[in-house]
Design a protein around this motif. Structure first.
Motif, mmCIF file in Angstrom:
data_model
loop_
_atom_site.group_PDB
_atom_site.id
_atom_site.type_symbol
_atom_site.label_atom_id
_atom_site.label_comp_id
_atom_site.label_asym_id
_atom_site.label_seq_id
_atom_site.Cartn_x
_atom_site.Cartn_y
_atom_site.Cartn_z
ATOM 1 N N ALA A 205 -4.459 12.825 -1.274
ATOM 2 C CA ALA A 205 -4.352 12.535 -2.711
ATOM 3 C C ALA A 205 -5.632 12.929 -3.442
ATOM 4 O O ALA A 205 -5.590 13.556 -4.507
ATOM 5 N N VAL A 206 -6.772 12.571 -2.877
ATOM 6 C CA VAL A 206 -8.055 12.933 -3.502
ATOM 7 C C VAL A 206 -8.240 14.452 -3.491
ATOM 8 O O VAL A 206 -8.671 15.052 -4.481
ATOM 9 N N CYS B 100 4.787 5.634 -7.940
ATOM 10 C CA CYS B 100 6.056 5.512 -7.201
ATOM 11 C C CYS B 100 6.262 6.697 -6.266
ATOM 12 O O CYS B 100 6.747 6.535 -5.138
ATOM 13 N N ILE B 101 5.879 7.888 -6.732
ATOM 14 C CA ILE B 101 5.999 9.072 -5.876
ATOM 15 C C ILE B 101 5.096 8.927 -4.649
ATOM 16 O O ILE B 101 5.502 9.187 -3.512
ATOM 17 N N MET B 102 3.851 8.504 -4.874
ATOM 18 C CA MET B 102 2.923 8.286 -3.762
ATOM 19 C C MET B 102 3.471 7.244 -2.787
ATOM 20 O O MET B 102 3.403 7.393 -1.563
ATOM 21 N N LEU B 103 4.034 6.160 -3.354
ATOM 22 C CA LEU B 103 4.569 5.081 -2.531
ATOM 23 C C LEU B 103 5.727 5.566 -1.659
ATOM 24 O O LEU B 103 5.774 5.284 -0.451
ATOM 25 N N LEU B 104 6.655 6.321 -2.264
ATOM 26 C CA LEU B 104 7.826 6.785 -1.508
ATOM 27 C C LEU B 104 7.430 7.754 -0.407
ATOM 28 O O LEU B 104 7.963 7.687 0.717
ATOM 29 N N VAL B 105 6.496 8.666 -0.711
ATOM 30 C CA VAL B 105 6.043 9.614 0.314
ATOM 31 C C VAL B 105 5.326 8.871 1.440
ATOM 32 O O VAL B 105 5.546 9.154 2.627
ATOM 33 N N SER B 106 4.490 7.904 1.082
ATOM 34 C CA SER B 106 3.768 7.128 2.101
ATOM 35 C C SER B 106 4.739 6.313 2.947
ATOM 36 O O SER B 106 4.614 6.256 4.185
ATOM 37 N N LEU C 255 -11.915 10.339 -12.620
ATOM 38 C CA LEU C 255 -10.681 10.940 -12.103
ATOM 39 C C LEU C 255 -10.456 10.556 -10.639
ATOM 40 O O LEU C 255 -9.355 10.133 -10.262
ATOM 41 N N ILE C 256 -11.513 10.687 -9.841
ATOM 42 C CA ILE C 256 -11.399 10.311 -8.431
ATOM 43 C C ILE C 256 -11.093 8.827 -8.290
ATOM 44 O O ILE C 256 -10.326 8.400 -7.421
ATOM 45 N N GLY C 257 -11.694 8.013 -9.165
ATOM 46 C CA GLY C 257 -11.425 6.576 -9.134
ATOM 47 C C GLY C 257 -9.966 6.267 -9.406
ATOM 48 O O GLY C 257 -9.366 5.403 -8.748
ATOM 49 N N GLN C 258 -9.388 6.972 -10.392
ATOM 50 C CA GLN C 258 -7.964 6.794 -10.677
ATOM 51 C C GLN C 258 -7.110 7.114 -9.457
ATOM 52 O O GLN C 258 -6.196 6.367 -9.098
ATOM 53 N N VAL C 259 -7.415 8.234 -8.829
ATOM 54 C CA VAL C 259 -6.637 8.667 -7.663
ATOM 55 C C VAL C 259 -6.769 7.658 -6.526
ATOM 56 O O VAL C 259 -5.777 7.301 -5.872
ATOM 57 N N LEU D 201 -4.686 4.495 -7.339
ATOM 58 C CA LEU D 201 -3.252 4.731 -7.203
ATOM 59 C C LEU D 201 -2.850 4.930 -5.740
ATOM 60 O O LEU D 201 -1.876 4.345 -5.266
ATOM 61 N N ALA D 202 -3.609 5.777 -5.033
ATOM 62 C CA ALA D 202 -3.254 6.085 -3.643
ATOM 63 C C ALA D 202 -3.401 4.853 -2.754
ATOM 64 O O ALA D 202 -2.534 4.578 -1.911
ATOM 65 N N SER D 203 -4.489 4.096 -2.925
ATOM 66 C CA SER D 203 -4.699 2.898 -2.093
ATOM 67 C C SER D 203 -3.610 1.857 -2.346
ATOM 68 O O SER D 203 -3.077 1.264 -1.410
ATOM 69 N N GLY D 204 -3.292 1.657 -3.636
ATOM 70 C CA GLY D 204 -2.228 0.696 -3.962
ATOM 71 C C GLY D 204 -0.894 1.123 -3.381
ATOM 72 O O GLY D 204 -0.142 0.306 -2.821
#
Length: 366
Positions: free
Chosen positions: A341-342, A20-26, A291-295, A298-301
């Protein structure tokens, strides 16, 4: 990615928060960039959409169109060296229609009736006989109730112009542009008393990159700049874009710090688990990839959802708010946000690499 997906499923709430934080910033980044792009077009679309590669101005004008004054004889001299060259004269007027008293601030561009600077007419017709005070107007004037055939006039003088056509994307300094021929422009300026003798503000040139050096060598007291440099000379343009760019920069920096701290804390919490995985043979590179896969997931979504929300926001915004989205801008900022993000998560890799399996298992037993 197996471990990454399993962790996302197990800690749904935890990863939902960072998502949600990533989404709001994006989302906020895309909205601000859309406003920046919209304001840029609202301030300078006439210059950006204008045909031509270079703009010749008076040297003392400091790359500002309104400050430049060129003699009419200079056009013929420039045409001897350039592939295409057209004069450009600019003035600001306040006009009203005959049917309503609403005042409208406009920028008037004067040029040759058949020059490369005349915009493509999307509705109506092009200019007819020279000197008849006919104009091609930006289509935004239709929002003020102006139609083809309407007469625009100035209350303080005898100025009257007839709208014969509309064109898209013709705004200058946040005002709609009226294009007219040089003869009509001089007549208008005589009525206002602003121009006592014929002159041009600029000469717009089509040519190869070496035209700049050629003209500045052959003609004294002039400066040849690119169209982009002329755009930056529009009053307020650099200041507007600079402020919005600074906002976007801070948003991206904040996003990087927040995401770096979040994944670092999670890594600290999972020290024992990583130790066990290392004890049973998991390599540091395998844990790093997860770890990179998780990021990335999340970031792409978050970026994809924020793009959809931005288009929804754009549809809800009133027409009076300048907002413009384009594919290249979305791709550019999407890539930047995912990269940030990465990059923020890379801080955790050093911690993972330092985890000692025996020490981690020992802490669990205690």
């Amino acid at each position: 990615m197996f471990l990454a997906i399993r962790e996302l499923r197990h800690g749904k709430f935890r990863y939902l928060l960072i998502g949600c934080i990533m989404l709001l910033v994006s989302w906020l980044t895309f909205i601000v960039s859309g406003l920046a792009n919209g304001l840029a077009l609202d301030n300078a679309s006439a210059m950006k959409n204008m045909k031509g590669d270079y703009v010749l101005l008076q040297k003392q004008a400091e790359q500002k169109l309104a400050r430049s004054v060129l003699p009419p004889t200079l056009l013929e001299e420039v045409q001897q060296h350039a592939e295409q060259a057209a004069s450009l004269t600019q003035a600001t007027l306040t006009l009203t229609t005959e049917k309503q008293n609403k005042k409208i601030d406009v920028t008037v561009f004067g040029t040759e009736a058949d020059s490369i600077l005349m915009p493509t007419v999307t509705e109506g017709k092009s200019l007819g006989q020279v000197g008849k005070q006919e104009v091609i107007a930006d289509i935004s004037l239709k929002e003020n109730g102006i139609k083809i055939g309407d007469i625009l006039q100035n209350e303080d003088s005898e100025i009257k112009v007839k709208v014969v056509g509309f064109a898209k994307g013709q705004l200058f300094s946040h005002m709609p542009v009226l294009y007219t021929d040089n003869g009509s422009f001089r007549n208008l300026m005589k009525l206002t008393g602003k121009q006592t003798k014929p002159s041009y503000n600029a000469i717009v040139i089509e040519g190869t990159p070496d035209i700049k050096k050629t003209l500045e060598t052959k003609i004294s007291d002039v400066e040849v700049i690119t169209k982009e440099e002329a755009t930056h000379g529009i009053p307020g343009y650099k200041e507007e874009q600079g402020s919005l760019t600074m906002m976007i920069t801070f948003l991206v920096i904040i996003a990087a710090f927040v995401q770096a701290v979040f994944f670092y804390v999670i890594t600290l919490q999972k020290t024992n688990q990583f130790g066990i995985l290392k004890a049973i043979g998991a390599k540091t590179s395998y844990l790093a990839r997860n770890l990179i896969g998780q990021v990335l997931l999340l970031a792409s979504g978050a970026v994809i959802v924020s793009i959809l929300l931005t288009f929804g926001t754009s549809a809800l915004l009133p027409a009076s708010i300048p907002f413009e989205l384009n594919g290249s801008m979305l791709l550019q900022y999407s890539g930047l946000l995912i990269t940030v993000a990465v990059g923020g998560a890379l801080l955790s890799l050093r911690r993972i690499a330092k985890i000692d399996a025996i020490e981690a298992i020992g802490r669990m037993e205690v």
